[in-house]
Design a protein around this motif. Structure first.
Motif, PDB file in Angstrom:
ATOM      1  N   LEU A 186       0.847  -1.195   0.000  1.00 53.25           N
ATOM      2  CA  LEU A 186       0.000   0.000   0.000  1.00 53.25           C
ATOM      3  C   LEU A 186       0.885   1.249   0.000  1.00 53.25           C
ATOM      4  O   LEU A 186       0.673   2.180  -0.785  1.00 53.25           O
ATOM      5  CB  LEU A 186      -0.902  -0.023   1.240  1.00 53.25           C
ATOM      6  CG  LEU A 186      -1.935   1.090   1.334  1.00 53.25           C
ATOM      7  CD1 LEU A 186      -2.985   0.915   0.222  1.00 53.25           C
ATOM      8  CD2 LEU A 186      -2.632   1.060   2.689  1.00 53.25           C
ATOM      9  N   ALA A 187       1.909   1.227   0.842  1.00 52.13           N
ATOM     10  CA  ALA A 187       2.824   2.376   0.908  1.00 52.13           C
ATOM     11  C   ALA A 187       3.520   2.566  -0.426  1.00 52.13           C
ATOM     12  O   ALA A 187       3.708   3.696  -0.898  1.00 52.13           O
ATOM     13  CB  ALA A 187       3.858   2.150   2.004  1.00 52.13           C
ATOM     14  N   GLU A 188       3.886   1.460  -1.056  1.00 46.63           N
ATOM     15  CA  GLU A 188       4.583   1.515  -2.340  1.00 46.63           C
ATOM     16  C   GLU A 188       3.679   2.143  -3.423  1.00 46.63           C
ATOM     17  O   GLU A 188       4.113   2.973  -4.193  1.00 46.63           O
ATOM     18  CB  GLU A 188       4.922   0.092  -2.771  1.00 46.63           C
ATOM     19  CG  GLU A 188       6.385  -0.150  -2.810  1.00 46.63           C
ATOM     20  CD  GLU A 188       6.688  -1.452  -3.543  1.00 46.63           C
ATOM     21  OE1 GLU A 188       7.851  -1.631  -3.855  1.00 46.63           O
ATOM     22  OE2 GLU A 188       5.770  -2.254  -3.792  1.00 46.63           O
ATOM     23  N   SER A 189       2.414   1.709  -3.422  1.00 42.91           N
ATOM     24  CA  SER A 189       1.511   2.203  -4.477  1.00 42.91           C
ATOM     25  C   SER A 189       1.238   3.703  -4.279  1.00 42.91           C
ATOM     26  O   SER A 189       1.036   4.435  -5.224  1.00 42.91           O
ATOM     27  CB  SER A 189       0.209   1.401  -4.488  1.00 42.91           C
ATOM     28  OG  SER A 189      -0.485   1.622  -3.291  1.00 42.91           O
ATOM     29  N   ARG A 190       1.287   4.140  -3.018  1.00 45.51           N
ATOM     30  CA  ARG A 190       1.104   5.585  -2.762  1.00 45.51           C
ATOM     31  C   ARG A 190       2.282   6.393  -3.278  1.00 45.51           C
ATOM     32  O   ARG A 190       2.147   7.539  -3.674  1.00 45.51           O
ATOM     33  CB  ARG A 190       0.930   5.824  -1.258  1.00 45.51           C
ATOM     34  CG  ARG A 190      -0.449   5.412  -0.798  1.00 45.51           C
ATOM     35  CD  ARG A 190      -0.771   6.048   0.546  1.00 45.51           C
ATOM     36  NE  ARG A 190      -2.060   5.586   1.002  1.00 45.51           N
ATOM     37  CZ  ARG A 190      -2.264   5.046   2.201  1.00 45.51           C
ATOM     38  NH1 ARG A 190      -1.262   4.906   3.052  1.00 45.51           N
ATOM     39  NH2 ARG A 190      -3.468   4.652   2.556  1.00 45.51           N
ATOM     40  N   LEU A 191       3.454   5.764  -3.230  1.00 44.92           N
ATOM     41  CA  LEU A 191       4.673   6.440  -3.700  1.00 44.92           C
ATOM     42  C   LEU A 191       4.691   6.574  -5.211  1.00 44.92           C
ATOM     43  O   LEU A 191       5.229   7.524  -5.766  1.00 44.92           O
ATOM     44  CB  LEU A 191       5.901   5.645  -3.270  1.00 44.92           C
ATOM     45  CG  LEU A 191       6.474   5.900  -1.886  1.00 44.92           C
ATOM     46  CD1 LEU A 191       7.689   5.013  -1.663  1.00 44.92           C
ATOM     47  CD2 LEU A 191       6.866   7.361  -1.720  1.00 44.92           C
TER      48      LEU A 191
END
Ligand code: DX5
Ligand code: ZN
Length: 229
Positions: free
Chosen positions: A223-228
């Motif tokens: 999830l954090a990666e996709s936000r980045l």
């Protein structure tokens, strides 16, 4: 970046180790992390090659052996023979780091270099050709269930930069693994700072459903990666 989870059996129930390892393999674990402590380098004592050999018979996952022992050269061949795919050592434990890393590779294992919270990253400059991964400690080694040390994030970012700037010796070749206090709450931030392999002891094995716990960790990191992106 590929997110990989390495459950640490330090927090497993040793009365049913084989079953616990099978549970996390079914839950999507990528490695089994084994913490070896000698009561000298760290204030705790754990397990030896015998248990690695038992884990080897319980799973087809690669076994990631984290040696927290003085004079690791004396034991590297035994852990390799027991079935380790990866062996990491702390620079403070050996007088001849280059030789010890070479010994790990000569046994057919990937070689890792471990940094305690206060160990300077400078060793990387001298040893990068000898290593396949870096294990960054985000707690002081010795025990499971400790709290993530917040300054590890800045150190991880510096480490990521060093690896990325190392040309063909670094990025894409040397992996970054992080160890200590990883939870679904902080894994996103840690992934964003550049880690790709996440050791998780208590946030997997101390949970009622260890397989589901792996899923939660992976989902939070992604999830954090996709936000980045
Ligand atoms: C600490 C060990 C860790 C430990 C992590 O010395 O190197 O691998 O098992 O446990 P948690 O994830 O509970 O901090
Ligand atoms: Zn460890």
């Amino acid at each position: 970046m590929k997110i990989e989870i390495a459950p640490s059996i330090l927090s497993a129930d040793f009365t049913r180790l084989g079953e616990q390892v099978a549970t996390v393999e079914a839950g999507g674990a990528d490695y089994i992390h084994v913490d070896v402590m000698d009561g000298h380098f760290v204030p705790n004592m754990t397990i030896g090659p015998l248990i690695v050999e038992a884990v080897r018979r319980s799973t087809s996952l690669p076994i990631d052996v984290h040696l927290m022992i003085e004079h690791p050269d004396n034991f590297i061949p035994a852990f390799a023979k027991a079935g380790a795919a990866m062996i990491s050592i702390h620079p403070e434990t050996t007088a001849h780091l280059h030789r010890s890393l070479g010994l790990i590779r000569s046994q057919g294992c990937r070689a890792g270099l471990v940094f305690n919270p206060a160990t300077p990253l400078g060793y990387i400059e001298e040893a990068i050709e000898e290593i396949d991964y870096v294990l960054l400690m985000s707690v002081n080694p010795g025990f499971g269930g400790q709290k993530f040390i917040p300054s590890s994030l800045g150190k991880l970012r510096r480490l990521r930069e060093m690896i990325n700037n190392a040309g063909e010796l670094g990025a894409g070749r040397v992996r970054i693994e992080i160890d200590g206090g990883i939870t679904p709450e902080n894994i996103g931030e840690v992934a964003a700072a550049g880690a790709e392999i996440f050791v998780a002891g208590s946030s997997v094995f101390a949970q009622p459903d260890p397989a589901a716990a792996i899923g939660r960790l992976r989902a939070a990191a992604r999830l954090a990666e996709s936000r980045l992106a």
